[in-house]
Design a protein around this motif. Structure first.
Motif, mmCIF file in Angstrom:
data_model
loop_
_atom_site.group_PDB
_atom_site.id
_atom_site.type_symbol
_atom_site.label_atom_id
_atom_site.label_comp_id
_atom_site.label_asym_id
_atom_site.label_seq_id
_atom_site.Cartn_x
_atom_site.Cartn_y
_atom_site.Cartn_z
ATOM 1 N N ARG A 337 56.743 92.058 77.321
ATOM 2 C CA ARG A 337 56.738 93.062 76.260
ATOM 3 C C ARG A 337 58.281 93.923 76.510
ATOM 4 O O ARG A 337 58.974 94.381 75.510
ATOM 5 N N TRP A 338 58.015 94.476 77.658
ATOM 6 C CA TRP A 338 59.202 95.578 77.947
ATOM 7 C C TRP A 338 60.595 94.827 77.859
ATOM 8 O O TRP A 338 61.537 95.425 77.353
ATOM 9 N N GLU A 340 61.386 92.358 76.139
ATOM 10 C CA GLU A 340 61.946 91.987 74.785
ATOM 11 C C GLU A 340 62.454 93.215 74.076
ATOM 12 O O GLU A 340 63.138 92.788 73.188
ATOM 13 N N THR A 341 62.281 94.327 74.626
ATOM 14 C CA THR A 341 62.924 95.469 73.955
ATOM 15 C C THR A 341 64.207 95.899 74.633
ATOM 16 O O THR A 341 64.837 96.639 73.964
ATOM 17 N N GLN A 342 64.782 95.159 75.536
ATOM 18 C CA GLN A 342 65.934 95.386 76.204
ATOM 19 C C GLN A 342 67.199 94.927 75.508
ATOM 20 O O GLN A 342 67.172 93.690 75.563
ATOM 21 N N ASP A 343 68.305 95.610 75.474
ATOM 22 C CA ASP A 343 69.581 95.177 74.830
ATOM 23 C C ASP A 343 70.086 94.012 75.597
ATOM 24 O O ASP A 343 70.947 93.290 75.257
#
Length: 362
Positions: A337-338, A340-343
Motif C-alpha cells: 500500500r505504501w 503504490e503511493t510513491q512517485d
C-alpha cells in the motif's frame, strides 16, 4: 528516560535510512527531538529526510557527516540522550567488490563512534544494528529440503530458530566487518563500562524501504512486481528467512534504549521468529496475490547465502517484554500500500497479467 534527559535529542547514526527514518518518526511523533547523522549516499534516503522534515519541522536536525569522522560527531554525541547506530555498508556484494571500504565503514566507523561516546558522553546508551550474517552460512546445520522450503533437521532449531549461543562464523567481508563491529560494541561495555547492546537483525521490511537487489529484498521484490519488471531469484527460492515489519524493529530498539541497564553488554537476535518464517517462494506467492502475475529469472547461488535463518528471539522477549506483533502477510500488504503511493514507481510499467511464468522450477 524521564526528566531532563527527554529534552535531549536521540541521535540516530544512519537516521535517513529505512529503519532510522521509521525510528525517528516514532520518537518525533511523541514530541521528542532527533538528530540524524547521514551522508545521504544511499539512493532514496533523501526522500526519507524530506519526509521527516515535512512532518516534524525543526525537531529533526540533520548532520551530513560520515561515521568515520569522530571529531565531526562530537557535538551531536555530547548532547544526545541515547544513540542508535544504524550506519553501515550493507551489501554482501559490495563487500566482495571492495573489502577495504566495507571494513572502513562498518568496523573502523563503529570503533570511531564508540571512542567518541567514551570520550564525550560515556553514560549515553548505545544500541548497535548488527546482522545474522555473523553466524556465517550455517553450513554445519543439517537441513532437509522440502517441496517449497528448507528446514533444519534439529527439532529445537526448527521450533525456536537460531539462538545467540550459536558460535560466530564470519563469512564474506561483510560478515567479517559487521562481526568485528558487533564484538567491539560488546567489549566496550566490558572494558570501559559503556551502556551498549547489540541487535543481530534478520530481514526487516516495511514502508520507507527503497530495496535493491543487494539489500532490502522484500521491498525490492514488491517494487519490481508493481513495476511489472522481472525478479531475479538467486538459488532455488527455497531459502527461509524470518521477516520482521519495521514497526516491530522500532519497538525493539526503543525498548533496548529505555531498558539499557538491564541489557547492557548483551546481544539479541531481532527477527520475526518462527511465526514469521517464510521461504522466498512463499513471499513471491503472496506478492503475486497483491500485485499480479510475476516474471521470474533465476541465477546462481550467492556467496555465503544461508539456506535457512530464523532468529530465536526468546532472549529479547524475556529481557524486554518485546515480541513481533505484525504477521508477515499483513506486513507485506502494508508495504505494498505504501509503495503504490510513491512517485518513483511510475518509472516502470506493469507487465500484462497474462505474460508470466508463476513458478520457479527445482
Amino acid at each position: 528516560m524521564t526528566g531532563a534527559a527527554t529534552d535531549k535529542p536521540l541521535l540516530i547514526v544512519g537516521g535517513a535510512g529505512f529503519i532510522g527514518a521509521n525510528l525517528a518518526d516514532s520518537v518525533l511523533a511523541e514530541g521528542g527531538r532527533v538528530t540524524v547523522i547521514d551522508t545521504l549516499a544511499r539512493p532514496g534516503v533523501e526522500r526519507n529526510l524530506a519526509w521527516l522534515r515535512q512532518r516534524h519541522g525543526d525537531r529533526v536536525r540533520h548532520l551530513k557527516a560520515d561515521v568515520r569522522d569522530g571529531p565531526a560527531l562530537e557535538t551531536a554525541v555530547a548532547e544526545a540522550r541515547g544513540i542508535v547506530h544504524l550506519a553501515a555498508q550493507v551489501a554482501v556484494t559490495t563487500s566482495l567488490a571492495d573489502p577495504l571500504e566495507d571494513f572502513s565503514v562498518n568496523a573502523a566507523g563503529t570503533l570511531a563512534l564508540l571512542e567518541t561516546v567514551r570520550r564525550v558522553n560515556p553514560l549515553a546508551p548505545l544500541v548497535f544494528a548488527s546482522t545474522n550474517k555473523v553466524y556465517g552460512d550455517l553450513g554445519d546445520l543439517a537441513m532437509r529440503e522440502g517441496a517449497e522450503a528448507y528446514e533444519p533437521v534439529d527439532a529445537e532449531v526448527r521450533a525456536n530458530g537460531v539462538s545467540e549461543t550459536r558460535p560466530l562464523s564470519f563469512h564474506t567481508p561483510y560478515g567479517c566487518s559487521k562481526g568485528v563491529a558487533d564484538q567491539y560494541v560488546l567489549d566496550y561495555a566490558r572494558s570501559f563500562g559503556l551502556r551498549t547492546a547489540v541487535m543481530r537483525m534478520s530481514c526487516i521490511y516495511g514502508p520507507r524501504q527503497f530495496g535493491t537487489e543487494d539489500q532490502g529484498w522484500v521491498a525490492h521484490f514488491l517494487i519490481r512486481a508493481l513495476r511489472g519488471e522481472p525478479i531475479t531469484i538467486f538459488g532455488d527460492g527455497k531459502q527461509v528467512r524470518d521477516i520482521l515489519h519495521v514497526s516491530d524493529a522500532v519497538a525493539a530498539y526503543r525498548a533496548a534504549l529505555e531498558g539499557i541497564d538491564a541489557v547492557r553488554g548483551r546481544v539479541f537476535n531481532l527477527g520475526g521468529g518462527p511465526a514469521n518464517a517464510v521461504s522466498l517462494r512463499a513471499v513471491l506467492d503472496t506478492i503475486e496475490a497483491l500485485a499480479g502475475p510475476l516474471r521470474l529469472d533465476r541465477s546462481a547461488w550467492r556467496t555465503g547465502d544461508q539456506l535457512y535463518f530464523v532468529a530465536d528471539t526468546r532472549r529479547l522477549e524475556a529481557a524486554l517484554g518485546w515480541r513481533a506483533r505484525t504477521d508477515w502477510r499483513a506486513g507485506l500488504a502494508d508495504l505494498a500500500r505504501w509503495l503504490e503511493t510513491q512517485d518513483f514507481l511510475r518509472g516502470g510499467a506493469r507487465a500484462p497479467r497474462e505474460t508470466t511464468e508463476r513458478r520457479l522450477t527445482a
